[in-house]
Design a protein around this motif. Sequence first.
Motif, mmCIF file in Angstrom:
data_model
loop_
_atom_site.group_PDB
_atom_site.id
_atom_site.type_symbol
_atom_site.label_atom_id
_atom_site.label_comp_id
_atom_site.label_asym_id
_atom_site.label_seq_id
_atom_site.Cartn_x
_atom_site.Cartn_y
_atom_site.Cartn_z
ATOM 1 N N MET A 1 0.838 -1.196 0.000
ATOM 2 C CA MET A 1 0.000 0.000 0.000
ATOM 3 C C MET A 1 0.873 1.246 0.000
ATOM 4 O O MET A 1 1.834 1.343 0.748
ATOM 5 C CB MET A 1 -0.917 -0.016 1.230
ATOM 6 C CG MET A 1 -1.864 1.175 1.303
ATOM 7 S SD MET A 1 -2.978 1.048 2.727
ATOM 8 C CE MET A 1 -3.873 2.564 2.557
ATOM 9 N N GLN A 2 0.544 2.207 -0.868
ATOM 10 C CA GLN A 2 1.339 3.422 -0.967
ATOM 11 C C GLN A 2 1.100 4.317 0.237
ATOM 12 O O GLN A 2 -0.028 4.412 0.757
ATOM 13 C CB GLN A 2 0.994 4.160 -2.257
ATOM 14 C CG GLN A 2 1.441 3.436 -3.516
ATOM 15 C CD GLN A 2 0.941 4.114 -4.765
ATOM 16 O OE1 GLN A 2 -0.081 4.774 -4.742
ATOM 17 N NE2 GLN A 2 1.659 3.933 -5.868
ATOM 18 N N SER A 3 2.158 4.984 0.692
ATOM 19 C CA SER A 3 2.033 5.868 1.845
ATOM 20 C C SER A 3 1.316 7.152 1.466
ATOM 21 O O SER A 3 1.361 7.595 0.311
ATOM 22 C CB SER A 3 3.413 6.195 2.399
ATOM 23 O OG SER A 3 4.200 6.852 1.407
ATOM 24 N N SER A 4 0.644 7.747 2.445
ATOM 25 C CA SER A 4 -0.049 9.015 2.239
ATOM 26 C C SER A 4 0.975 10.118 2.022
ATOM 27 O O SER A 4 2.014 10.174 2.684
ATOM 28 C CB SER A 4 -0.919 9.322 3.453
ATOM 29 O OG SER A 4 -1.632 10.523 3.268
ATOM 30 N N ALA A 29 -7.061 8.410 1.840
ATOM 31 C CA ALA A 29 -5.718 8.250 2.412
ATOM 32 C C ALA A 29 -4.600 8.635 1.458
ATOM 33 O O ALA A 29 -3.427 8.565 1.829
ATOM 34 C CB ALA A 29 -5.534 6.806 2.862
ATOM 35 N N ALA A 30 -4.935 9.056 0.237
ATOM 36 C CA ALA A 30 -3.882 9.389 -0.730
ATOM 37 C C ALA A 30 -3.036 10.567 -0.257
ATOM 38 O O ALA A 30 -1.828 10.625 -0.515
ATOM 39 C CB ALA A 30 -4.495 9.695 -2.098
ATOM 40 N N ARG A 305 -4.906 13.604 -8.326
ATOM 41 C CA ARG A 305 -4.613 12.192 -8.601
ATOM 42 C C ARG A 305 -3.350 12.056 -9.455
ATOM 43 O O ARG A 305 -2.509 11.181 -9.217
ATOM 44 C CB ARG A 305 -5.791 11.532 -9.313
ATOM 45 C CG ARG A 305 -7.014 11.279 -8.426
ATOM 46 C CD ARG A 305 -8.071 10.492 -9.185
ATOM 47 N NE ARG A 305 -9.250 10.265 -8.390
ATOM 48 C CZ ARG A 305 -9.405 9.265 -7.514
ATOM 49 N NH1 ARG A 305 -8.402 8.411 -7.326
ATOM 50 N NH2 ARG A 305 -10.540 9.121 -6.842
ATOM 51 N N HIS A 312 4.651 9.130 -6.930
ATOM 52 C CA HIS A 312 4.900 7.698 -6.753
ATOM 53 C C HIS A 312 5.636 7.070 -7.937
ATOM 54 O O HIS A 312 5.847 5.854 -7.958
ATOM 55 C CB HIS A 312 3.576 6.965 -6.525
ATOM 56 C CG HIS A 312 2.929 7.276 -5.204
ATOM 57 N ND1 HIS A 312 3.581 7.158 -4.002
ATOM 58 C CD2 HIS A 312 1.667 7.714 -4.913
ATOM 59 C CE1 HIS A 312 2.760 7.489 -3.010
ATOM 60 N NE2 HIS A 312 1.603 7.845 -3.536
#
Length: 351
Positions: A1-4, A29-30, A305, A312
């Motif tokens: 899961m990608q970090s915020s 949480a993005a 987005r 990322h």
Amino acid sequence: MQSSIGVGFLGAGPVTQAIHLPTLARLGAAFTVRHVTDIDADVAAAVAGRAGAAHSTSVEALLDDPAVEVVAICSPNAFHAEQVIAACQAGKKAVLCEKPLAMSAAEAAAIAAVSAETGVPIFVGAMHSFDPGWRAAVAQWGALPRTSHTIRSSIVLPPNSRFEDVATEVLTRQPFPAPDYSDVAVLPGMTHAGVMGLAIHDLPLIRSLLPRYDDLRVIDAKFLAPFGYRILFVAGGKSIELHAVMSQTWQPDWALEVFADDQVLNVEFAPSYVHAGSAVSRLSTSESTQVFGPAEVNGYEVEWRELAAVVHGELAPPDLSTLVDDVRFALTLADASADAVRSTPSAEDAA
């Protein structure tokens, strides 16, 4: 899961309160708002409190905060360039600057140089450029940039407060000062501000339809009270009309139209501050009409987005040369329009 991704806001006015904070809330949480800076300490504290973030009155405090990975610049236009440059030099992962990116060609060049030197990607918050309804039409418009001959942008809106208050409870909105029409510099200055503050939403879209703009010539320009403009100009062999007025209208309308001999594009945008999905675009010929939108998301959400995807490493950053050229186009038009109004700067012409 990608970090915020940690976000810091430079400027806590209505754009931050009524546009960006609600947008980031929808993205879950993005992103996490980590720091809010404003020259008004009470506003900074109150807006930061809504997001559970730190607050300050110092640009340096925000840039020195290690929790801030992305800087969103929502300050007055005059501060955009220096703050973009400072954020890049602070080694942040990305910068989102509200339009316009700069207020002079020299500022735009300086931003391009520091971004190239530091490798920090820059986004400009021109939400219409990110709008799914617009982008869908672009993907299908074929030869329209080459064949179109006339472009028309029409904006009729009530004051922003009507829509800001729908989005959130805005704190300490700054009053709009009453113009002194006896000052011969007022009308040219307000026309210039209209181009850089209102027309700027659609100027990148218009520029994408022009083969060139070094031949730009304003045929006529007029300031429209209480705030607006009517500008007719030619560039790249095309005729462009910009019309905008902000008054107490009950029915807002924001449209961009592009005409060719065999094709017409009509794009209907929601007013700024409205979180109600994308634009609706209609691409018509004599035989059929294609309709694109409304999508569930708007341009505000798409820009955030895509910024996350760049941070990322999933998407290439925006082409900075395109963003700089958009600024130069806007400044060229704003300067020429102000010069045209300056030739008839009477209060009667403004009424």
